[in-house]
Design a protein around this motif. Sequence first.
Motif, PDB file in Angstrom:
ATOM      1  N   ASN A   1       0.828  -1.200   0.000  1.00 51.07           N
ATOM      2  CA  ASN A   1       0.000   0.000   0.000  1.00 51.07           C
ATOM      3  C   ASN A   1       0.869   1.259   0.000  1.00 51.07           C
ATOM      4  O   ASN A   1       2.030   1.216   0.406  1.00 51.07           O
TER       5      ASN A   1
ATOM      6  N   ALA B   1      -0.138   0.484  -4.123  1.00 48.20           N
ATOM      7  CA  ALA B   1      -1.423  -0.002  -4.653  1.00 48.20           C
ATOM      8  C   ALA B   1      -2.253  -0.565  -3.510  1.00 48.20           C
ATOM      9  O   ALA B   1      -1.723  -1.188  -2.590  1.00 48.20           O
ATOM     10  N   TYR B   2      -3.541  -0.305  -3.574  1.00 50.61           N
ATOM     11  CA  TYR B   2      -4.465  -0.891  -2.608  1.00 50.61           C
ATOM     12  C   TYR B   2      -5.116  -2.155  -3.156  1.00 50.61           C
ATOM     13  O   TYR B   2      -5.681  -2.943  -2.412  1.00 50.61           O
ATOM     14  N   SER B   3      -5.041  -2.318  -4.485  1.00 45.63           N
ATOM     15  CA  SER B   3      -5.704  -3.458  -5.108  1.00 45.63           C
ATOM     16  C   SER B   3      -4.979  -3.824  -6.392  1.00 45.63           C
ATOM     17  O   SER B   3      -4.362  -2.970  -7.038  1.00 45.63           O
TER      18      SER B   3
ATOM     19  N   PRO C   1      -6.650  -2.092 -10.942  1.00 52.41           N
ATOM     20  CA  PRO C   1      -6.190  -0.707 -10.869  1.00 52.41           C
ATOM     21  C   PRO C   1      -7.309   0.318 -10.905  1.00 52.41           C
ATOM     22  O   PRO C   1      -8.234   0.228 -11.706  1.00 52.41           O
TER      23      PRO C   1
ATOM     24  N   GLU D   1      -1.415   2.141  -9.644  1.00 54.78           N
ATOM     25  CA  GLU D   1      -1.847   0.756  -9.469  1.00 54.78           C
ATOM     26  C   GLU D   1      -1.775  -0.009 -10.781  1.00 54.78           C
ATOM     27  O   GLU D   1      -1.472  -1.211 -10.785  1.00 54.78           O
TER      28      GLU D   1
ATOM     29  N   THR E   1       1.800  -1.140 -11.252  1.00 56.16           N
ATOM     30  CA  THR E   1       2.085  -2.282 -10.378  1.00 56.16           C
ATOM     31  C   THR E   1       1.451  -3.553 -10.922  1.00 56.16           C
ATOM     32  O   THR E   1       2.095  -4.607 -11.001  1.00 56.16           O
ATOM     33  N   ARG E   2       0.185  -3.481 -11.320  1.00 57.27           N
ATOM     34  CA  ARG E   2      -0.519  -4.643 -11.864  1.00 57.27           C
ATOM     35  C   ARG E   2       0.171  -5.164 -13.123  1.00 57.27           C
ATOM     36  O   ARG E   2       0.415  -6.374 -13.271  1.00 57.27           O
TER      37      ARG E   2
ATOM     38  N   PHE F   1      -4.718  -6.329   0.117  1.00 57.43           N
ATOM     39  CA  PHE F   1      -3.869  -6.413  -1.070  1.00 57.43           C
ATOM     40  C   PHE F   1      -3.037  -7.693  -1.046  1.00 57.43           C
ATOM     41  O   PHE F   1      -2.809  -8.335  -2.078  1.00 57.43           O
TER      42      PHE F   1
END
Length: 651
Positions: free
Chosen positions: A8, A61-63, A66, A71, A74-75, A101
């Motif tokens: 996060n 990122a929280y999830s 995205p 995010e 990161t994904r 996450f």
Amino acid sequence: MKIALAGNPNSGKTTLFNAITGKTEFVGNWPGVTVEKKEADLKKKYSVKGTDVRIVDLPGAYSISPFTSEEAITRDFVLGEKPDVIINIVDGANVSRSLFFTTQLLELGIPVIIALNKSDILAKRGDTVDANALGQAIKCKVIPITATTEEGLSNLINETVKIGKEKKSQAAPSFAGKDSADSDKARQKFVDEIIAKCQVKKRDASQITFSDKVDRIVAHKWLGIPIFFLVMWAVFSFSIEGLGGYLSGYFNDVVFGEVVPDAANSFLEGLGVSPLLQALIVDGAIGGVGAVIGFLPLIMVLFFCLSLLEDCGYMARVAVVMDRFFKKIGLSGKSIIPMIVGSGCAIPGVMATRTIEDINERRMTTILTPFVPCGAKLPIIALFAAVFFPESTWVGPSMYIIAICMIVIGGLLLKKLFVWENTSSFIMELPEYKIPSIKHALIQMFDKAKAFIYKATTIILVCNTLVWFAQAYSWRLQPVEDQSLSILASLGSVIAPILIPLGFVGWQLAAAAITGFIAKENVVATFAILLAVASEEALHLPGGALAELFTPVTAFAYLLFNLFTPPCFAAIGAMNSEMGSKKWLFKGLAFQFSVGYVLAMLVTQIGSLIVYGKTAVGFIPAVIVTIIMAVYLVMAIKKSDVKRGELGVEV
């Protein structure tokens, strides 16, 4: 072996990245500081024999699904490049939020190890997290660490490499097969059950903490802004008038005023170098660069203070305080983050705007961020403050106050002119106040100093050499004794008429402004070169050679002109990248130039009437320019109002 750091925002990823790689990437306690992935090799202290390790720091990122551009980065990296291991940094102070996450990462089929960070904050609260129980519950290795003190990092790296070599993914719980809402509910329920088993909280969540008490004052809706101004005044006073100013005075007077030039002249005379080449080296290269580097101590002290403010958690409060005001002009608290980052350098500040989802808000923030005085503008502020306002402490802080005012006014104008509607919301978890790390502040300070010296000895050195040549030679490449016959004078004379409404008379002022677009520090260096020929006095002395070109009023106006017109070429390149449109880039540059131009003009013309009781040079042209600008604004706003009505956009 490629190891990815994921977690996060504000969980400590970049702090961990810096600790295990030896890098000095910017660390901030707010979301959006890391806007692109960064890579580096593991530093020797943590290296594992026989294994080459590459560390990748991913945006927060929280999830894995995205919502923001960070995010998405990161994904895409995790799914596309398939790192050998993922170190999931879990914020020990917010385990429940972090584990949501984590459960998504565990489903990807990539080996994951959890770094339970901020153990020091847990201990301070009296809370405990059973790492073994947590690891058993999610079937994943959990290593407690404190990234700021590097506690537990050796164990973390060793275990990570071991897992990476085994290439075994965990048997993770799956929440697939449900719709998105049901899946998220089931995932959060699973996390809550784990937290109930593994975490013991001794502190009542409803209890008012020290941070809560302080926030009632510093984040107050009315007191927050005045407190911020007072804090910046104290920082600038200490940096410019206090320790930083004292050290910079010594550098300018002694080191680059006597020691270095004398040593260089003696050395070159001993080699039998021609007087012309000697003048080029000493007056051009050393004189110009020395005038800039002379302010290095001041800049180092300032960035040391700003790093302490950021690390203790105060700057995150500034973002929250500004949010309610920024919403009025079509921005949100997200916009203050690029502006705070931009106080170090406009380039990363502009790049940080990519964290803003709304395209209109992103473009507006990109245009307004360079108004914040960056490190490159500090030598200009320090020089003009020392020469024209030696007994005053308000000059430096006033630049930040004026910058905020110009951002607010500029935002209102942009919103009116271009029919922009704000759609962003700003949600941010405030970190707890803590004692700032002196080590971290020193690292940030020396990193800024290294970048400043590198710039001074490359871009500024080359530019200064060209400036010296241009002021010493005519277009026929013949040496000139009168600077007004030089190449530089002819170039400056072309631009000089444009500056007459601002009260700036002379090709020298135009020439310095032109070089400032290459790098803002060049304004100081150019004056050092031009005035070194005409005067033996040091550039920064009160009432010295620079005072012959300005009055205090026009000096202040010239300072504003250089601070609020478009930034350096490198920052303009970053603006082009983030705008995503050449049309909007040129609109942004035109807007920035207009703001700096009009602001300087008003200060000169109105200031001269107030301070000296008479009009300044260029008063009539200034009146004409003002009328033209006013008519244009009225017509443009009317046109935008019509378009706004057609689109049904509310102001």
